[in-house]
Design a protein around this motif. Structure first.
Motif, mmCIF file in Angstrom:
data_model
loop_
_atom_site.group_PDB
_atom_site.id
_atom_site.type_symbol
_atom_site.label_atom_id
_atom_site.label_comp_id
_atom_site.label_asym_id
_atom_site.label_seq_id
_atom_site.Cartn_x
_atom_site.Cartn_y
_atom_site.Cartn_z
ATOM 1 N N UNK A 132 0.821 -1.210 0.000
ATOM 2 C CA UNK A 132 0.000 0.000 0.000
ATOM 3 C C UNK A 132 0.855 1.261 0.000
ATOM 4 N N UNK A 133 2.154 1.115 -0.205
ATOM 5 C CA UNK A 133 3.030 2.295 -0.195
ATOM 6 C C UNK A 133 3.269 2.793 -1.624
ATOM 7 N N UNK A 134 2.940 4.056 -1.836
ATOM 8 C CA UNK A 134 3.218 4.678 -3.131
ATOM 9 C C UNK A 134 4.706 5.039 -3.126
ATOM 10 N N UNK A 135 5.522 4.219 -3.777
ATOM 11 C CA UNK A 135 6.970 4.451 -3.626
ATOM 12 C C UNK A 135 7.512 5.424 -4.666
ATOM 13 N N UNK A 136 6.906 5.441 -5.870
ATOM 14 C CA UNK A 136 7.339 6.437 -6.864
ATOM 15 C C UNK A 136 6.121 7.238 -7.282
ATOM 16 N N UNK A 137 6.224 8.557 -7.117
ATOM 17 C CA UNK A 137 5.088 9.409 -7.460
ATOM 18 C C UNK A 137 5.535 10.423 -8.498
ATOM 19 N N UNK A 138 5.408 10.060 -9.754
ATOM 20 C CA UNK A 138 5.706 10.922 -10.903
ATOM 21 C C UNK A 138 7.172 11.328 -11.012
ATOM 22 N N UNK A 139 7.677 12.009 -9.986
ATOM 23 C CA UNK A 139 9.042 12.513 -10.136
ATOM 24 C C UNK A 139 9.905 12.274 -8.905
ATOM 25 N N UNK A 140 9.409 11.508 -7.973
ATOM 26 C CA UNK A 140 10.265 11.273 -6.813
ATOM 27 C C UNK A 140 9.872 10.013 -6.049
ATOM 28 N N UNK A 141 10.885 9.503 -5.316
ATOM 29 C CA UNK A 141 10.650 8.377 -4.419
ATOM 30 C C UNK A 141 9.940 8.883 -3.176
ATOM 31 N N UNK A 142 9.222 7.987 -2.521
ATOM 32 C CA UNK A 142 8.542 8.390 -1.281
ATOM 33 C C UNK A 142 9.559 8.620 -0.163
ATOM 34 N N UNK A 143 10.738 8.057 -0.299
ATOM 35 C CA UNK A 143 11.766 8.205 0.739
ATOM 36 C C UNK A 143 13.123 8.332 0.059
ATOM 37 N N UNK A 144 14.029 9.095 0.647
ATOM 38 C CA UNK A 144 15.368 9.157 0.049
ATOM 39 C C UNK A 144 16.105 7.819 0.208
ATOM 40 N N UNK A 145 15.691 7.012 1.171
ATOM 41 C CA UNK A 145 16.393 5.756 1.432
ATOM 42 C C UNK A 145 15.677 4.608 0.728
ATOM 43 N N UNK A 146 15.816 4.567 -0.608
ATOM 44 C CA UNK A 146 15.102 3.531 -1.366
ATOM 45 C C UNK A 146 15.654 2.149 -1.071
ATOM 46 N N UNK A 147 16.903 2.090 -0.570
ATOM 47 C CA UNK A 147 17.470 0.777 -0.283
ATOM 48 C C UNK A 147 16.769 0.115 0.893
ATOM 49 N N UNK A 148 16.202 0.930 1.765
ATOM 50 C CA UNK A 148 15.453 0.367 2.877
ATOM 51 C C UNK A 148 14.248 -0.395 2.341
ATOM 52 N N UNK A 149 13.534 0.204 1.338
ATOM 53 C CA UNK A 149 12.390 -0.471 0.723
ATOM 54 C C UNK A 149 12.848 -1.815 0.170
ATOM 55 N N UNK A 150 14.015 -1.774 -0.514
ATOM 56 C CA UNK A 150 14.499 -2.982 -1.165
ATOM 57 C C UNK A 150 14.817 -4.062 -0.141
ATOM 58 N N UNK A 151 15.527 -3.677 0.920
ATOM 59 C CA UNK A 151 15.958 -4.752 1.812
ATOM 60 C C UNK A 151 14.855 -5.205 2.770
#
Ligand SMILES: Nc1ncnc2c1ncn2[C@@H]1O[C@H](COP(=O)(O)OP(=O)(O)O)[C@@H](O)[C@H]1O
Ligand SMILES: [Mg+2]
Lengths: 383, 238
Positions: B71-90
């Motif tokens: 339920x997390x919108x991780x990419x919204x048109x021009x940006x990630x929801x968080x600067x720490x995208x690696x956290x999402x990945x791991x």
């Protein structure tokens, strides 16, 4: 948590150790260079410290025996003693000689002539490693260990044969030449040694042949407890038409005038060497970090935080630095006494060098990590 | 299958470069994979499968559009929801790349338990999970071997074990079976199928092998820079 730095080093420890040794040898050379510089400055003062006088009295308008030639009368030592503020005095003669070592090589030595029965013996007893000081007024010699003589060896100087009665360690002239000691009388004779031919010649021309054998190069003195050497020196200068220097004046003359160009040369060279090796080491670390760009990209792909990656690189850099520092010191201490002149390795210098190198290395590795982390992951891993 | 969103993409566009060297990979592509759904991504080489997976895995940035993971919108048109995208990945994603990408200076078990450890698992729990997975993939005896000492197939199995080690809800797999023989390939896909069913995970798997498609609920393909979805009924594992 797994210590990534340790794992990475363990995985390629040979390469790591070889790099640390290489960097260490470079550090070692820098340490030796600093040591050579320190050695020059210390060498320059060895005689001054060994003689241990408070005042150096020399010919008017000269800077004293180490800087330029100076002649004063030997009995100045008695005249000076009249001054109630002066305690002990001694007359000294200095001259450069060539001596034939047991290996048959001619070596330049610096000879110090002193009165073995005087108040101020020139030989620092701590430097005697064998035998004794000079006791007789004639034909005894104390030599530096570096020359390779043994006790009771015979050495020919001028027209006479001298017997080695003592061996010193570490006594050198301001130029770093080994020092030998003879009695003042012998030194005066050596100083004004004329060949037989010259004596005959001079006699024929009706010249007075007897050299004035009562000249010396300097008279040194100690002051009585509580006296100010500066004031006593000032007093001597005013009344006696002589130059008088305190030991700290003389020290300045030695370091500023006598060895200035030589030490500046070495000093400049040392500074440049520190700079160049810092750059080389920083480059090595930087390349080492960039070499890991693929591993770093993989760590990014699997989701490791930048902090974890940076910590790993920084730990490896510091480990490399510490290892290199140890190797560098081992290397420097293994080779320093192979150098012909004094090399003084001081831990403070080593620590200062270590700090400079470590800061440069950590900066270089952080810059490398920054570039590796910034790199496009898909480019680095090839799709 | 549930009705919860696993992976959802809306109007996703990816353009590499600009001007002369511009490469349009995707334009306004949309797709959805629910939790408990196993999707195959099938398209010719160069169609943009890897690029799509890398965007879903927050490795490369889309040019435009929206991406939801759970339920997390991780990419919204021009940006990630968080600067720490690696956290999402791991934390959320199990990523299986085309190459194994094991960390070369860690042995197999360390590679597998690294991410759980970074996620804060205690060592015994991470170790236990890693060993379970290695046993499952029949390489438990290689636990102390370095990746350079193993065959391509063994490394790929270790890489799959690693992808599952953090118990992800989303698995992105880029040709995970390309380095394996058919028997192993089928066994890996069956295992992924079981995870889909048992753990309610959403999977997108790139494959060129038609024989693996029957295990999937959905087939995604890329046509004219858009994603076309075909739903089918999968062979369920019983
Ligand atoms: N970093 C990049 N820069 C420019 N073009 C790229 C980049 N990555 C991929 N491409 C291009 O995007 C297209 C899709 O590539 P890719 O996603 O690897 O295809 P697939 O995985 O389906 O074979 C290809 O034409 C490829 O050349
Ligand atoms: Mg691909």
């Amino acid at each position: 948590m797994i210590n990534l730095a340790y794992k990475d080093i363990a995985h390629s420890y040979l390469k790591f150790i070889v790099t640390a040794m290489g960097v260490g040898m470079l550090l070692g050379i820098v340490l030796i260079m600093i040591g050579v510089y320190r050695g020059m400055v210390i060498d320059a003062q060895v005689l001054l410290d060994d003689i241990g006088a408070d005042l150096w009295v020399v010919q008017e308008n000269t800077l004293g025996p180490f800087a330029e030639s100076s002649r004063v009368h030997e009995d100045l030592k008695n005249t000076l003693r009249v001054n109630p503020e002066i305690d002990k005095t001694a007359a000294l003669a200095f001259l450069n000689l060539q001596i034939k070592t047991p290996d048959g090589i001619m070596k330049r030595v610096y000879s110090v002539g002193y009165d073995p029965h005087g108040d101020l013996p020139a030989i620092n007893p701590e430097r005697l490693v064998a035998g004794r000081s000079i006791e007789k007024s004639h034909y005894e010699i104390v030599v530096s260990q570096k020359l390779g003589f043994r006790l009771q060896d015979k050495i020919r100087l001028g027209r006479n044969i001298y017997t080695v009665v003592g061996i010193t360690k570490g006594a050198v002239s301001s130029g770093g030449d080994p020092v030998i000691y003879v009695s003042l009388k012998d030194a005066q004779e050596l100083q004004f040694l004329y060949s037989n031919a010259r004596i005959r010649n001079d006699r024929a021309r009706g010249l007075k042949v007897d050299a004035d054998n009562h000249l010396v190069n300097a008279v040194v003195a100690t002051v009585v407890k509580g006296s100010d050497p500066d004031a006593v020196a000032e007093n001597i200068r005013r009344w006696k038409h002589l130059s008088a220097f305190t030991v700290s004046d003389e020290r300045n003359i030695l370091t500023k005038n006598v060895i200035e160009t030589a030490s500046k040369q070495i000093g400049m060279f040392t500074v440049i060497l520190v700079g160049v090796s810092t750059i080389i080491i920083a480059l090595i670390i930087y390349t080492m970090t960039l070499e890991k760009i693929k591993e770093i990209s993989i760590m990014k792909l699997v989701g490791l935080p930048n902090m974890t990656i940076t910590k790993m690189i920084a730990q490896e850099t510091v480990t490399l630095g510490v290892l290199a520092f140890i190797f560098g010191n081992l290397f420097a201490h293994a080779i320093w006494d192979k150098f012909p002149k004094r090399v003084v390795l001081e831990m403070d210098d080593a620590w200062a060098l270590f700090s400079i190198i470590l800061v440069a290395s950590v900066l270089a590795s952080l810059f490398g990590v920054y570039k590796a982390i910034k790199a496009d992951p898909s480019a680095a891993i090839g799709g | 299958m549930t009705n919860e969103v696993g992976i959802k993409v809306e109007n996703l566009t990816k353009i590499f470069g600009s001007g002369e060297s511009e490469v349009r990979v995707l334009e306004n592509a949309s797709l959805e994979v629910k939790k408990g759904e196993f999707a195959a991504l099938v398209a010719p080489s160069g169609a943009g499968k890897t690029t799509l997976l890398m965007m879903l895995g927050c490795v490369i940035e889309p040019t435009a559009g929206k991406i939801w993971l759970g339920d997390e919108l991780v990419w919204d048109e021009d940006r990630w929801s968080t600067p720490d995208t690696r956290r999402i990945r791991r934390e959320k994603i199990g990523f299986i790349f085309q190459a194994h990408y094991l960390i070369p200076f860690l042995n197999i078990v360390e590679n597998v338990k690294l991410i759980p450890l970074v996620n804060g698992w205690p060592d015994e729990k991470a170790e236990k999970k890693a060993m379970e997975l290695l046993e499952y993939f029949d390489i438990a005896d290689k636990r102390n071997a370095m990746p350079s000492q193993l065959s391509g197939g063994q490394n790929q199995r270790a890489a799959i074990a690693r992808a599952l080690s953090n118990e992800p809800k989303i698995i992105l797999a880029d040709e995970p079976t390309a380095a394996l023989d058919m028997e192993r390939a089928v066994s890996v896909v069956k295992m992924l199928r079981r995870i889909v069913e048992e753990q309610n995970v959403a999977i997108i798997m790139v494959t060129h092998d038609d024989r693996l498609l029957p295990y999937c609920d959905k087939i995604l393909s890329i046509e004219n820079r858009k994603v076309v979805t075909t739903t089918q009924s999968a062979h369920l594992i019983v």
